[in-house]
Every structure is written in C-alpha cells, then in structure tokens.
Enzyme design. Structure first.
Site, mmCIF file in Angstrom:
data_model
loop_
_atom_site.group_PDB
_atom_site.id
_atom_site.type_symbol
_atom_site.label_atom_id
_atom_site.label_comp_id
_atom_site.label_asym_id
_atom_site.label_seq_id
_atom_site.Cartn_x
_atom_site.Cartn_y
_atom_site.Cartn_z
ATOM 1 C CG HIS B 242 68.555 114.048 76.112
ATOM 2 N ND1 HIS B 242 67.381 114.792 76.225
ATOM 3 C CD2 HIS B 242 69.381 114.077 74.782
ATOM 4 C CE1 HIS B 242 67.399 115.189 75.134
ATOM 5 N NE2 HIS B 242 68.467 115.158 74.635
ATOM 6 C CG ASN B 243 66.166 109.716 75.653
ATOM 7 O OD1 ASN B 243 66.406 110.934 76.122
ATOM 8 N ND2 ASN B 243 65.256 108.764 75.891
#
Lengths: 348, 348, 348
Positions: B242-243
C-alpha cells in the site's frame, strides 16, 4: 469409504494378524487415530505409538515384531509407508474420478472436442479448436485458451488459466491459480527511456505426469516453446520465465524462480526461494539449497550448491563457519597488531 | 497469416534480395525454421546458422554480406532484431484485436459504460458505475469492481481481479491472476496482543502503457493512492504494498517485493526476488541486483546495489571476494599467531 | 457518507472545539485534505501541517494545544490515530455490509445451507454439503469446494479458491486469488528416478479473525489439518505448506514461505521474503527479519533472528559489521605478514 481390514489387506497384498472383519472408515496417524481408523508404522522411532494407538488396524512392515501387547489388528506388508500411500492414493483416485459431466453454465467454443468421462465445472471456459482427452477434469472457473490440447486423465483445478496454444500431456495435475502461457517479460528499450513489449509468440509445452502447484506461473516462449519435461514436480508460487526448459523428473520447491532461457537438467532438486538467472545450463542431478542464488552455469552432474551468491557446498560451509566467527577473527588480528607494535624489527 | 516476402519488406521498409513472391506462413528462429517460415539474423555470433537454415526468408541488417552461399531470400533492414519484433508485434496486435463482442453469460452492473470494439469474455464481471474505454479486451472470468475506470486499448486477461475504485490508463496489459487494489497489510496492535485491521480506504492508480505480470499483487493505499506511473513494467508474482509509488519506465523482475509507502524513482531496473523495506526513497536510474535486500533509502541517481543486506556494487564485490577466501584468511591468521608465539617480545 | 462534525465526535466519544455543524464528506491526510474532509494529527512531527491543512475538521489528541492559529475545527479524543482508524473502519464496515443477495448466474450445490444476509456474487461456485454462516460475503468467481464450512461475517473476495473440506471461522477476510487447501507438495521417489504423488488427504482449518492476503497459498495436510490459529494475519503471496501450524496472532509479511510440518508459535512477527524450512518449532514472540532463512528450531521466546542463514540478532550484526570491512581486514593481515617476514625468530 468403508472396507474391512481383510479387503484392505487384499488390496495391498498384505497379511492380516488379528481380526480381519473390522470395518475401516478413515485413515489417520497413529497418534490421531480413533476407532474405525487405519494407520501405519514405518519409522521404528515411532514404535512406542503403536502400543497406545486407538486405530482399529495398523499397516506395518513384514519384519515388525511387537515388544509389548497390541490392542490393534496388523496388516503386514513389504513397505508400510508405500502401502499406506497407495491406499490413500486409491481412495483419492476413486474420489477424483467421481466428478463426471457438465455443470451449467459453462462455455465451450467451436471445433473443440472432449473425450469420455470429462468433467466440466460451472463457469469453466474452453475456447475454440481445443482438444481435451479422456477422463480430464476441468474444475469451475478454469480457462483453456484457443488451440490448446490437454491429454488424458489430467486434472485442471478451479481457476487455472491456460493461455492459447498450450500443449499439456497425460496424467498432469495443475492446481488452482496456476497460470500457463502468459507473456514472457521481454521489452526493447527505446531511445526515450521507455520500453516496448517484444511480442511473445511461442507457447508452453507440458509433458506427461507433471504437477504444477497453486499460483505458479509459466510464461510462454518468445518463439518456440517453454518446456516442462515428463515427471517434473513444481510446488506453489514458482516463476518459470520464457524459453526455460526443465528436465525430466526435476523437483522445484515453492517460491523459486527460473529466469528466461535457462535449461535445468534432469533429476535436479531445487529447494524453496531459489533464484536462477537467465541463459544458464544446469547439469543433471544438481541439488540447490533453499534461498540460493545461481549466477553461473553448473556443468558437473550432482553438484550441490548453497548460498546467495551460490557456492559449491563444502566451500560455502567453510566460509560460513568462518563468517560466524568474524568478530573473533578481527579481535585476533587486533592482538597480533598490538604484539607486532611491541616487537623489535630487523630494522631496529 | 499469409504474406509474401515483398509485402513483409514493404511493411518493414526493407529491401528484398532474392525471390519476393515467396509466401510466408510463420515466424521462427533460424535453427527451428522450416519451409514457409521467416526468421532473422541480428547477432553476428549466429551467422553460421543462416547458411543452414530452412527458412524461406531471413530479415538481416543492411550491412550483412554473406561469406557463403545462401539458400534463403533476404530482407535487408536497418535493425534486423527490431524489424522482426515489429513484425511479430503487428501480427500479435492483429490477433488480439480480433476478439470483439460479448460472450454470454457475462455480468455488467448499473451505470456502467463501455466504448467501441470492446470484448467481454464469458463469466467476466463488471460492477456498477465502471467506465471502460474503446477497444478494451476483458477476458473470461476477469472481475472489475464498482467505480473503476479502464482506458482505451487496455487488455485485461482471464481471471484478473480489479478491486473497486481502481483507475487504469490506456494501452496497459494485465496478465492472468494479477490482483489490483486488495487491502494493504495494516493492523493496529491491541492491548491483548491481537491486531485490528486498519481500514484501507484508498485505491490504485495505474497510468498508461503499464504491463503487469501474472499473479502480481498491487495493494490499495490506506488513504490516497498506490501509484504505478507511465510505462512501468512489472513481471510475475511481484508484491507492491500500500501507498507505494513506482516511477515512470521502471522495470521490476519476477518475485520482487516493495514494502509500504516506498517511492521508487524513474527508469530504475530491479532484478528478481529483490526486497525493499517500507518508507524508503529510491532515486532515479538505480539498478538493484537479484535477491538484494534494500534497507535504506538510495539518494544517488544510478547507484548499483547488490546483496542482502544491499551494498554499493564495488564494496559488495570486494567483500564477497574476501568472503570466498575466508577459510584461507583464517589459516593465515593462525600462522601469524604461531609465529608470534615463537617470537621474543620487547618485554623479554 | 455525510456526517456533521458533531455526529462524528459523538461516534468517537470526543469533544468538538470549533463549529460542530460543518458537514464532512470524506477522510484524508492533513496534506491532501480539502473542504469537506476530516483528517487527523497524531504524531507531533507533523504538527506544522495542521496550520496549513484545508481539512474542515481534524481529530487530535486531548493534550494537543496549538502553537499557531488554526483554521480548522478540532475533535479532541484520547488517541487520535485509533479514533481516525475506527472512523474509517465504521465507514468501511457499512460499505461492505451493503452487498446482500444473489447475483445470477451463480452456482450452489446440494445439501448446502447459507445464513441470513449472505451475498453471493455472479459466477461464484458453492459445492455440495457446504455450510455458510450469517452475513458472509462471497464475491464473484469465488469457489467453495464440497463439504467446507464458513463462519459468520467472513468475506471471501473475488476469485478465491477454497478446496473441499476446508473449515473457516468467523470474521475472516480472504483476499482475491488466495488458494486454501490445495495439495501439499509430497512425492515418493521411485526406483526409476521418477516421483509418485503422495495423496494429500487432510484439510485446512482457519480459525476466527484471520486475514489472508491476495494470491497467498495454504496447502492441505497429508493427513489431519494445516492450522491457522485465531487472529493470524497473512500478507500477499505467502506459501504455507502442508501440516504447518501458525499460532495465535502471529503476523507474516508478503512473499514469506513456511515449509511442511513446521509449527510457528503465537504472537510471532515474520517479515517479508523469509523462508522457514520444514519440521521446525518456532517459539512464541519470535521476530524474524526480512529475507532471513531459518534452518533450525528456535526454542527461546522472543528471539530475534536476522540473515540467511539466520543468526541471533546481535551475532548477525557483529558478523555483518566485520563483513563490510573484510577487504580492510585482509589488508591488515597482509601488513602483519610482511612485518613478520622482516622479523627475527627465536630460531634465528
């Protein structure tokens, strides 16, 4: 399943010692078995478990002679482990052969033929001009692309994706989520720093008796074929890149990766999380330890390689033994240096 | 495919040397080619193969002058390799553009729009409020979650899963089994030692010209977006947490993993089975060797990193060279120690 | 979502400082927030962002006292991070609970029961004699094999494949492409060098509150069960082999692999790309660093292991520090050797 001990003994060519009329309902380990279970004793290390087991019957080796009282019936065979395996296998086979017929909705393209006793699960997709052999099991949501062929008795589990033009032999098992024939990773660098895909026009050939684990990926060749030879066993989450060839009866454990155009020999054993770079030749019967990194071809049959980067086994073990003692070694050098400072030299 | 040598030469802007009327039916390597095949010679190393090839025509470089008699027709071009690639690509493109229309049953939600010449395979699922561009190919059993958008000419292979709210650009290829937008791995430790999932509310943005390999996973952001920039090429079985943000035209080989919130620069080349920990910044044009482990940000453009833990290339090579000689080094220390025992000291 | 700041404060048990009537439409970070957003400040490191944020409201800790003028409304709570997470979670939960009912076509076998408020997506497949609890969400193209059970509130994402006989508890989340219950990798070597599959007759048991990441694979046991205990969190692309047991609340990051029959303790933390060989016992609260290779059982609670092969943390760090200086160390030995050549010995 419900078989008498006598029936099982006949199936295995074994001799009953005890009550042959007992009904067996399931297979289990000595420790976990309960009434109605059959278990096995092969490794003498576990002999004490046979005196306490709740199993109704135990398969054991011909030469086993109990040192204590037994509460269980014995089936004596040549090789208890193999016999127990065969029994499991027979039951498994009977179960897997049960699924026959077509669940709807399922999709089948034009000019596609399927043999007798085929199972096609719901939501399975078979493209155009595909040939499916006898007794093939295609589980729900599997996909077989155009112009592929699948031999007899092969099992394609739920969600497997077979790209067009793939050839798969007889008696193969392909587990869920495995992808066969996706594009190889080939890109031509452009003058502006971007990459243009090099079309991957080949296919994948999988010979007979091959097992492919869940979520393993085998890419198609750029031209010609990526080839998985007879009897190869691939575990889960393995990467096989374009134009790779894996020799007969080679076994590869989970999460290993073979880069493009590398040829792996026959009867090799490759442990888990191994990486092999591209364009190498690995000889027959080579053994590669877990997490090893192979950057050079291996010419000699039966070589054992460990570590990343990979070294021949003995060299690796020697170097790692010293590696563990490095802080100690540095101290010894310091001591030597201090001593040498205190020394008269021939120049003094 | 059936084209004359002359037609192919025109397509490639090349010059025919020999019989331009010969019909070509397939592409192959010099070694594997048969009558009706076209092949190519680019690397002078393989020149001897051109004198023995069965190919009916061979694409070669403008400056190639045969040393022996040729039995094949030549098409002379600026860059034989690129021309052959273009030919493959053209045929590939024509094939992939053929699939148009809707196979049934397939599922499409409400408020969803699709452009011209779209293919929707059987058992494909498109949720609500999805926008699909022109000429998009969605193969059987693919899933596109609610509120996603897919640009023009993008190919979504069989079994790809796109979670809701994902944005995918133009000219992308996503291979079978790839998962885009699943929850990031974020958990808040509780006082009793258990973990509570931190809701992952962001999404994934994939820009144009991106390739994603089979069974690769890209998680959605906790908030905001995980971003794959223009021209990025991801191989199979890669983990993108994520991210993460991956810069323009960066290439990552199979089974590598990028941990949460790390930003990878542009034009980087990351080999297979590499691991990069979270919250790092990797500069542009960085090269990371196979199986390397990256635990620190890399500030300098073009740095080459090898090993786990990763060292700058030269330092790594120096240390590993000595590592291989460690047993020898320990012996040298032993000798020094023995000598020093035999020595008079200034305290004597 | 549209809630007033006051409503959110009530939900979180917080105190409003500023205008409680403002309407909130989305959640965002301080930096990315715009009018109508709510954000949070937890780490004092980011305090300066609160003075510039465009967020209409910010959740902050009770003890936060601004050093500059604020343009935003505050909601003061005990723990800003946890409160913001809870808010996200609540919204997430409300969204995920929305899907209810059956999309067609979907497949359900005989003797199968489903609880209230179940969602069954199009092209999902549920076999015979399956038990599905209340409020279970089965997304499109998921597969649940015969004789499996799934507890209440569990979410099975698109394309998950659950082999027959699997037991899954309550409140679990299984992400797309995960495979549960495929055959363990067990083969008996035959006298001709080939391998015969050992039937894998066991199953997989997944207890409550377990998360399983995308494309992760969990194999069934040979006999008995592969067991994933309460609260375990598995990231993406993980391999869990047959007969493994993973203890309560253990967390494993992406691309790690646990080999057959290994038992992992409770509350362990295993980083990414770790490999653990088979038949080991890992104690509770053990921490294993990224890319480590574990070849021996770990008896002591809380041990920290780094490297491949894995060493106890302090030993690893000491050895690696010296490893980096190896070229320098070799030079020091050379110097000592040169000096020693120039020395008189006691034999002189």
């Amino acid at each position: 399943m419900e078989l008498s001990v006598k029936q099982i003994a006949d199936l295995l060519g074994g001799k009953v010692q005890g009550d042959g009329s007992i009904k067996i309902k399931k297979l289990d380990t000595l420790q976990e078995a309960s009434k109605g279970s059959i278990s096995f004793l092969s490794n003498p290390k576990y002999e004490n478990q046979i005196y306490q087991t709740q199993a109704s019957a135990v398969i054991c080796n011909m030469d086993f002679s109990p040192k204590n009282t037994l509460k269980t019936t014995l089936i004596k065979v040549e090789d208890a482990y193999l016999s127990f395996s065969s029994l499991l296998e027979e039951i498994n086979r009977q179960n897997s052969l049960q699924k026959v017929g077509i669940e709807e909705p399922s999709y089948i393209g034009e000019n596609t033929s399927t043999g007798d006793k085929v199972y096609r699960g719901a939501f399975s997709y078979i493209g155009n001009s595909v040939k499916i052999g006898e007794n093939v099991k295609i589980y729900p949501q599997a996909y077989i692309g155009d112009n592929s062929t699948i031999g007899n008795n092969t099992i394609i589990h739920s969600g497997v994706k077979i790209y067009p033009k793939t050839k798969i032999g007889n008696n193969c098992i392909i587990h869920s989520g495995a992808i066969v024939g996706s594009d190889g990773f080939g890109f031509a660098p452009q003058s502006d720093g971007s990459y243009k895909p090099i079309p991957q026009m080949g296919n994948v050939i999988i010979e007979d008796n091959v097992s492919i684990g869940s979520n393993t990926v085998i890419d198609c060749a750029t031209l010609n074929s990526t080839i998985i030879r007879d009897g190869v066993k691939l575990d889960n989450l393995i990467q096989v890149a374009h134009n790779v060839e894996i020799g007969k009866n080679t076994v590869i454990a989970a999460q290993s990766g073979i880069s493009g155009s590398t040829k792996i020999g026959e009867h090799c054993v490759i442990a888990g999380q191994v990486g092999v770079i591209g364009h190498l030749q690995i000889a027959d019967k080579v053994i590669i330890g877990a997490q090893a990194g192979i950057g050079k071809s291996i010419d000699q049959k039966g070589t054992i390689i460990l570590g990343s980067p990979g070294f021949e086994r003995n060299q690796y073990l020697r170097s790692y033994t010293v590696f563990k003692r490095l802080p100690d070694i540095e101290n010894r050098i310091k001591e030597l240096e201090e001593k040498s400072l205190n020394l008269p030299t021939t120049e003094d």
